[in-house]
Design an enzyme around this catalytic site. Structure first.
Site, short mmCIF file in Angstrom:
data_model
loop_
_atom_site.label_atom_id
_atom_site.label_comp_id
_atom_site.label_asym_id
_atom_site.label_seq_id
_atom_site.Cartn_x
_atom_site.Cartn_y
_atom_site.Cartn_z
N TRP A 150 0.83 -1.20 0.00
CA TRP A 150 0.00 0.00 0.00
C TRP A 150 0.87 1.26 0.00
CZ3 TRP A 150 -1.63 2.96 4.75
CH2 TRP A 150 -0.74 2.76 5.81
N ASP A 151 2.16 1.09 0.32
CA ASP A 151 3.09 2.21 0.32
C ASP A 151 3.01 3.03 -0.96
OD1 ASP A 151 3.82 0.09 2.02
OD2 ASP A 151 5.93 0.63 2.01
N GLU A 154 -0.14 -2.22 12.79
CA GLU A 154 -0.14 -3.68 12.71
C GLU A 154 0.13 -4.36 14.05
OE1 GLU A 154 1.39 -4.08 8.08
OE2 GLU A 154 2.85 -3.86 9.71
N LYS A 194 2.20 0.95 16.29
CA LYS A 194 3.39 0.81 15.45
C LYS A 194 3.66 2.07 14.64
CE LYS A 194 5.23 -1.99 11.63
NZ LYS A 194 4.98 -3.14 10.73
N GLN A 195 2.61 2.62 14.03
CA GLN A 195 2.79 3.74 13.11
C GLN A 195 1.49 4.53 13.02
OE1 GLN A 195 3.39 0.68 10.03
NE2 GLN A 195 2.22 1.99 8.67
#
Length: 776
Positions: free
Chosen positions: A337-338, A479, A593-594
């Site tokens: 998806w980046d 995630e 995580k992000q």
């Protein structure tokens, strides 16, 4: 200023990091930034875009080709390699304005004296199959020089071998290495030709050619004289069966490779280099972003742009950009998806042709997405979390090993990150808004959009008590928390997908009625527009809390342990242990995580007030571990959006320098994840342009709402909006927009003061600020 990175010593511990830092490429291949004498043990690699192979039951991954630029020099029997002889001096540099890698190394030699080796090389941006190098040698004492150069067929593989039936031979004055891939039987050919400029400098002994499977080397020797400079040039070419598929007139890969190096030698290094430089000047003219007042940021941002340009698929709409670019086989060379979320924006603003290639790749891989949806029992398209050439999912069910037991850990990246299909739809629609090119809908884009909407309709759960559709058992960008209910990011992207599906129907009926009729008929059995409309009206998307303004990341997230990040880090037992999954450190806590909710606020920033954005930035920022290179740029973007750019500036610099410093996570569990970080490179550009320069575009009107960090006096860059080219200069007191004279249409611009001005072709307009800093 701001165009070169270099190091002035050789450090063995930096070999892998420098392989990433000094990368070269042209979209067809990537050449790791190794020294010329390095081999597979030092991760030398020529990674081919879109060429994959599976060896036995191991992970499928990209194919690395033999290295046609391999060269080792000896003097008086002493090998002049930094791996065996400590150099007296050594410099390696990358000029990323012209994409030229240089090294200069000085060695002491037996019997006294010194030899200085200088080499430069490039992956041609003019001829994408071609690599070229120029060498010089200078000695301070007479000595016997031996040069071994040619093709190194010992290829670095993570899950190989991928090249079978390796053979080598001489062909038309060139050396040739051929092989076939194991899975698909795809031919791979590398040709090499070396030309010496020694005629007036001494007698060159006849070359001895050694052929060993895929390795093909020449051994030259010369009695070098003090004070003389000796020069030679190398040309290497790579072709695969994909390049000649379906067209016998093109010749075989080995024929094409030999012809290419022969033609290169006839043209000469200087002319090839000039053509390469001109192509790079053209690329930079469309993409260079100038920062005034901050040289460190300028260097890092240009370097980030360079990393994007060397991996852009300029030739094919069947190739996209893998998560680690073309720096090797990490992450299986898969497209994540980046691409849509972190790289596509750069190309939308600078090179819409490449942006179209990226989205056509998703259209070409629709069948793989359909098959994945069917595998899980759904209709529609469930795109691969890790997508390769066919669109089948390369992501395994056990992606990480437990560092304590060595046992595979069940992860749910593949199964539950359903937002990937919404990310694809988001990218398609962004392409249409930015370019006005809605022909992509008739070229398969509409089918992708409707199939993704159909998948979400089947995946969603209708809660009869609450009378709403919910998205249960999903994993969002964070995630560390798998299989959660109503992840805010996922729900917002699915909502957008449904809206786009309905807008697609209107646009297709209006512009391409014949295509609409044919395609709509294939969806006649449903679910289709009526069902999409119903689901859109009743889809639950988490909203800000009325009191705190915080958007809960997913159901019951706020019930988790609220442990400070510093305290959680103290619980770490093994430096490489995975924080997510069933037993991860972060699983039962609020540590993420992000960027997740904050990423959603960036994507849909017009929907939320400044107060909501700031409340969520302040809530989630201290709880974010930034375990992914995708995270930091989003916090920089969001901080700029709320008018507090200096809050996010350290995150911008962390993102922009990730491949310069090499300071990134190298392992998840015992899985090596090193390589370059193109999503972070794209994120650095996003933070600078969409954040600090404050540029946004809705398809009709561009808005400029800058928030320059301290030290930045201005930002200047070119952009392409709906096919029209503009140059923007954003200063602290005013903005200047210059429209190219050849523009086909005018675009409206809105400055900080709220004034909307039409910028017709050839015009220059200035927009003054009411104040020189938001949030002041």
């Amino acid at each position: 200023m701001g165009w070169t990175v270099s190091e002035h010593s050789f450090e063995p511990g930096r070999i892998t990091a420098n392989g990433n830092k000094y990368m070269a490429g042209n979209g067809y291949l990537g050449f790791r930034g190794v020294l010329e004498e390095f081999g597979k043990e030092q991760l030398a690699a020529v990674t081919l875009a879109g060429v994959y192979d599976r060896s036995g039951s191991q992970w499928r991954e990209p194919v690395n080709a033999p290295n046609g630029l391999y060269t080792v020099v000896s003097a008086n029997g002493c090998k002049l390699s930094v791996l065996e002889t400590e150099p007296l001096a050594h410099t390696q540099s990358l000029d990323f304005r012209s994409a030229i890698n240089r090294r200069e190394t000085m060695f002491g030699i037996p019997g006294g004296g010194r030899v200085t080796l200088t080499a430069e090389r490039f992956a041609s941006m003019d001829q994408h199959h071609l690599l070229a190098a120029s060498w010089t040698l200078h000695c301070t004492a007479d000595c016997r020089i031996e040069i071994t150069t040619g093709i190194d067929g010992a290829v670095w593989d993570i899950n190989g071998p991928h090249l079978l039936e390796q053979q080598s031979r001489s062909a038309g004055g060139a050396l040739l290495s051929t092989a076939v891939t194991g899975e698909l039987g795809l031919p791979v050919a590398v040709a090499e030709l070396t030309v010496f400029g020694l005629a007036e400098q001494g007698e060159l002994a006849d070359a001895v050619i050694v052929l060993d499977r895929g390795t093909a080397l020449r051994h030259f020797s010369i009695d070098a004289k003090v004070g003389e400079t000796y020069t030679w040039w190398k040309y290497a070419a790579v072709y695969t069966g994909l390049d000649t598929q379906g067209d016998p007139a093109k010749g075989s890969p080995d024929e094409r490779a030999v012809q290419t190096v022969q033609a290169a030698a006839a043209t000469g290094y200087a002319s090839l280099l000039e053509a390469h430089r001109l192509k790079w000047e053209e690329r930079w003219s469309r993409s260079d972003c100038v920062i005034e007042g901050d040289e460190e940021a300028q260097l890092a941002l240009r370097y980030s742009i360079y990393q994007l340009l060397i991996i852009a698929p300029v030739q094919s709409e069947r190739v996209s950009i893998p998560a680690r670019g073309l720096s090797g086989q990490v992450y299986k060379g898969a497209v994540f998806w980046d691409t849509e979320m972190f790289m596509l924006p750069f190309f939308l603003h600078s090179d819409p042709g490449i942006a179209r290639n990226l989205m056509m790749y998703r259209i070409q891989t629709l069948d793989g997405a359909r098959q994945k949806a069917a595998e899980y029992g759904y209709l529609g398209a469930f795109y691969a979390w890790e997508s390769q050439d066919s669109g089948d999912d390369a992501c395994t069910l056990f992606n990480v090993n437990d560092v304590f037991t060595g046992r595979p850990m069940r992860t749910y990246f593949r199964d539950k990150q359903i937002h990937i299909s919404a990310d694809v739809v988001h990218g398609l629609w962004q392409y249409i808004l930015f370019t006005g090119d809605d022909s992509i809908l008739a070229d398969g884009g509409a089918e992708v959009i409707w199939e993704c909407a159909r998948f979400f309709y089947y995946y969603a759960y209708y809660n009869p008590v609450k009378q709403r559709y919910e998205l249960l058992d999903v994993t969002g960008p964070d995630e560390y928390h798998e299989r959660v209910n109503n992840n805010a990011f996922t729900s917002a992207l699915v909502q957008e997908t449904l809206k786009i599906a309905l807008q697609t129907a209107e646009r297709l009926q209006d512009k391409y009625p014949a295509a609409y009729t044919v395609l709509a008929e294939s969806f006649a059995d449903g679910p289709f527009l009526d069902e999409f409309t119903a689901m859109l009206a009743q889809l639950y998307v988490p909203q800000p809390d009325p009191e705190t303004l915080v958007i809960e990341q997913f159901d019951r997230y706020l019930k988790l342990e609220d442990v400070p990040l510093t305290e959680l880090k103290q619980r770490v037992i093994h430096p490489n242990e995975y924080w997510g999954g069933g037993n991860g450190l972060a699983t039962t806590t609020r540590i993420l995580k992000q960027a997740d909710v904050v990423l959603m606020l960036h994507l849909f920033r017009d929907r939320y007030s400044r107060e909501v954005k700031q409340a969520n930035w302040e809530f989630y920022e201290p709880r974010t571990e930034h375990g992914s290179s995708l995270s930091s740029c989003i916090y920089a973007l969001a901080a700029a959006d709320i008018g507090l750019p200096d809050w996010g500036y350290p995150y911008f610099m962390r993102t922009a320098t990730i491949d310069l410093t090499g300071e990134s996570k190298q392992y998840v569990g015992d899985l090596y994840i090193g390589g370059t970080h193109p999503a972070a490179n794209g994120g650095a550009w996003m933070a600078a342009v969409l954040g600090y320069a404050g540029l946004s575009f809705d398809g009709e009107t561009a808005r400029l709402q800058p928030a320059l960090p301290q030290g930045w006096s201005a930002v200047e860059l070119p952009v392409v909006l709906r096919g029209s080219s503009f140059r923007l200069r954003i200063g602290r007191e005013e903005i200047t927009v210059t429209a190219a004279a050849g523009n086909s249409e005018a675009v409206s611009f809105v400055g900080f003061g709220g004034e909307t001005v039409l910028c017709p072709p050839g015009a220059i307009l200035e927009l003054a600020f009411q104040s020189n800093q938001r949030g002041a």
